[in-house]
Design an enzyme around this catalytic site. Structure first.
Site, mmCIF file in Angstrom:
data_model
loop_
_atom_site.group_PDB
_atom_site.id
_atom_site.type_symbol
_atom_site.label_atom_id
_atom_site.label_comp_id
_atom_site.label_asym_id
_atom_site.label_seq_id
_atom_site.Cartn_x
_atom_site.Cartn_y
_atom_site.Cartn_z
ATOM 1 N N GLY A 65 0.858 -1.193 0.000
ATOM 2 C CA GLY A 65 0.000 0.000 0.000
ATOM 3 C C GLY A 65 0.890 1.238 0.000
ATOM 4 O O GLY A 65 2.062 1.180 -0.369
ATOM 5 N N ARG A 66 0.302 2.368 0.431
ATOM 6 C CA ARG A 66 1.070 3.628 0.420
ATOM 7 C C ARG A 66 2.360 3.514 1.227
ATOM 8 O O ARG A 66 3.424 3.931 0.776
ATOM 9 C CB ARG A 66 0.251 4.754 1.062
ATOM 10 C CG ARG A 66 -0.939 5.221 0.272
ATOM 11 C CD ARG A 66 -1.541 6.414 1.023
ATOM 12 N NE ARG A 66 -2.804 6.816 0.458
ATOM 13 C CZ ARG A 66 -3.969 6.243 0.738
ATOM 14 N NH1 ARG A 66 -4.031 5.229 1.590
ATOM 15 N NH2 ARG A 66 -5.080 6.675 0.179
ATOM 16 N N ILE A 67 2.252 2.951 2.441
ATOM 17 C CA ILE A 67 3.435 2.897 3.321
ATOM 18 C C ILE A 67 4.446 1.895 2.768
ATOM 19 O O ILE A 67 5.642 2.187 2.716
ATOM 20 C CB ILE A 67 3.017 2.560 4.775
ATOM 21 C CG1 ILE A 67 2.151 3.706 5.337
ATOM 22 C CG2 ILE A 67 4.233 2.322 5.666
ATOM 23 C CD1 ILE A 67 1.521 3.422 6.712
ATOM 24 N N ARG A 117 -1.845 -9.015 -1.149
ATOM 25 C CA ARG A 117 -3.014 -9.889 -1.335
ATOM 26 C C ARG A 117 -3.456 -9.969 -2.791
ATOM 27 O O ARG A 117 -3.752 -11.012 -3.319
ATOM 28 C CB ARG A 117 -4.178 -9.354 -0.507
ATOM 29 C CG ARG A 117 -4.457 -10.195 0.702
ATOM 30 C CD ARG A 117 -5.595 -9.632 1.470
ATOM 31 N NE ARG A 117 -5.376 -8.211 1.750
ATOM 32 C CZ ARG A 117 -6.130 -7.505 2.570
ATOM 33 N NH1 ARG A 117 -7.144 -8.054 3.161
ATOM 34 N NH2 ARG A 117 -5.877 -6.221 2.788
ATOM 35 N N ARG A 153 0.898 -3.519 12.632
ATOM 36 C CA ARG A 153 0.147 -3.740 13.861
ATOM 37 C C ARG A 153 0.721 -4.997 14.491
ATOM 38 O O ARG A 153 1.063 -5.956 13.790
ATOM 39 C CB ARG A 153 -1.349 -3.928 13.585
ATOM 40 C CG ARG A 153 -2.089 -2.628 13.288
ATOM 41 C CD ARG A 153 -2.191 -1.735 14.521
ATOM 42 N NE ARG A 153 -2.912 -0.504 14.293
ATOM 43 C CZ ARG A 153 -2.336 0.685 14.028
ATOM 44 N NH1 ARG A 153 -1.030 0.795 13.944
ATOM 45 N NH2 ARG A 153 -3.087 1.758 13.870
ATOM 46 N N GLU A 168 0.018 -4.598 22.879
ATOM 47 C CA GLU A 168 0.456 -3.238 23.151
ATOM 48 C C GLU A 168 -0.411 -2.569 24.218
ATOM 49 O O GLU A 168 -1.631 -2.710 24.151
ATOM 50 C CB GLU A 168 0.334 -2.474 21.819
ATOM 51 C CG GLU A 168 1.189 -1.279 21.713
ATOM 52 C CD GLU A 168 1.203 -0.751 20.272
ATOM 53 O OE1 GLU A 168 1.439 -1.553 19.343
ATOM 54 O OE2 GLU A 168 0.995 0.437 20.113
ATOM 55 N N HIS A 209 5.946 2.519 19.561
ATOM 56 C CA HIS A 209 4.973 2.926 18.528
ATOM 57 C C HIS A 209 5.191 4.391 18.116
ATOM 58 O O HIS A 209 4.317 5.237 18.308
ATOM 59 C CB HIS A 209 3.533 2.693 19.009
ATOM 60 C CG HIS A 209 2.551 2.542 17.879
ATOM 61 N ND1 HIS A 209 1.474 1.709 17.912
ATOM 62 C CD2 HIS A 209 2.506 3.147 16.664
ATOM 63 C CE1 HIS A 209 0.789 1.799 16.772
ATOM 64 N NE2 HIS A 209 1.412 2.679 15.998
ATOM 65 N N GLY A 221 5.795 5.388 14.975
ATOM 66 C CA GLY A 221 5.594 5.537 13.522
ATOM 67 C C GLY A 221 5.283 6.947 13.033
ATOM 68 O O GLY A 221 5.899 7.435 12.102
HETATM 69 O O1 LIG Z 1 -0.220 3.611 13.992
HETATM 70 C C1 LIG Z 1 -0.655 4.690 13.709
HETATM 71 C C2 LIG Z 1 -1.775 4.866 12.796
HETATM 72 O O2 LIG Z 1 -2.538 3.905 12.611
HETATM 73 O O3 LIG Z 1 -1.923 5.971 12.255
#
Ligand SMILES: O=CC(=O)O
Length: 320
Positions: free
Chosen positions: A160-162, A183, A240, A269, A287, A289
């Site tokens: 995806g984007r990330i 997928r 996740r 978490e 976390h 990110g």
């Molecule tokens: O983990 C961070 C988000 O889902 O933006």
């Protein structure tokens, strides 16, 4: 006729610019608590507000919606791209629209993936601990040798984007070959090859997980995957925690079946098992990110855009 100003609950303290704009748009309540909302808080928020800006940890499950036919709240504008803590189908059944904040998070999350990739491969957290311990005895040619990343093969799970932002950093920044598993069939506009999850495990020097969370991806990575990875390979998760069977990851690390791991997210978490904190070949982040003021501000602004569009009678730009 003037419209009544919507009542909106913002579920955590926010960057000041987000609150300043929110106050110009809505009758805002800001929950002064960084902990996830409790069940009773979520239920009363659904009854008392027209819109809520929840975030990670606020578990709007089917049970939370169950006691309402149609709650007063009609819009959950999640602060964050990942919305696996919200049961979107249950929300829809109760007349509640859900949105998220993609786009704003892409580069920052890819940057944390690169941080972990380099930290894990080059043993930098271990090195930092060594310096702080006062036990560093000086440079020598075979001190703390890690994995050289330039020119290696990275395997990205989720394009995806990330995933794409990570792939571009790896390819253009570090000259890495990029494999990816996704997928569905996915074309990308940079050199990279789509392979099966098994091929990816088998051929990657570094694996990065970048799939959305939720029931469809829960435990998609487990012992079979770790047993297939090369023993020098590193495993990075910025997605996740529950995408990975954490017990299987711990087994693989303890048995030396993989070279190391870099984690920004955890299955339970914020609990991080001692089995992980005790291992030297694991880099652990809390976390982080999207943790940059600009990014968190942009996420808040996107969530407000979604609320504003919704209350103006339009489709929110990031409805999910
Ligand atoms: O983990 C961070 C988000 O889902 O933006």
């Amino acid at each position: 006729m003037t419209r009544k100003t919507p009542r909106v609950l913002i579920a955590r303290p926010m960057p000041p610019a987000v609150m300043a704009r929110a106050e110009t748009l809505f009758d805002v309540e800001n929950r002064d608590n960084n902990a996830p909302m409790s069940g009773s808080e979520m239920r009363s928020a659904l009854a008392l507000y027209d819109g809520i800006m929840p975030t990670l940890g606020d578990r709007f499950t089917a049970d939370i919606f169950a006691e309402f036919g149609r709650p007063r709240c009609k819009m959950l504008a999640n602060f964050g791209v990942g919305y696996n803590h919200i049961d979107v189908a249950a929300a829809r059944d109760h007349g509640v629209t859900v949105s998220n904040t993609p786009g704003a998070v892409t580069d920052a999350t890819a940057d944390i993936a690169m941080t972990l990739l380099l930290m894990s491969a080059r043993r930098t957290a271990e090195g930092e601990r060594l310096v702080r311990s006062g036990n560093w005895a000086g440079w020598h040619p075979t001190q703390m040798l890690g994995l050289h990343v330039s020119g290696k093969t990275v395997g990205i799970i989720g394009m995806g984007r990330i995933g794409q932002a990570i792939a571009q950093r790896c390819h253009f920044g570090f000259g890495m070959q990029v494999l990816y598993a996704n997928r569905s069939h996915k074309e990308v506009d940079f050199p990279a090859r789509q392979v099966s999850l098994t091929d990816l495990a088998e051929h990657s020097d570094i694996v990065v997980v970048a799939v959305p969370g939720g029931a469809e991806t829960r435990h998609m990575i487990g012992s079979t995957f770790f047993n297939t990875m090369q023993d020098h390979a590193h495993f990075i998760n910025i997605a996740r925690g529950d995408v990975v069977d954490e017990a299987a990851l711990i087994d693989a690390l303890q048995a030396g079946r993989i070279g190391g791991a870099g984690l920004d997210v955890y299955e339970f978490e914020p609990e991080v098992p001692q089995a992980l904190t005790r291992l030297d070949n694991v880099t652990l982040l809390p976390h982080l990110g999207t943790a940059a003021l600009e990014v968190r501000t942009a996420m808040g602004m996107l969530a407000l855009d979604n609320l504003q569009a919704f209350f103006d009678g339009e489709t929110p730009p990031n409805a999910v």
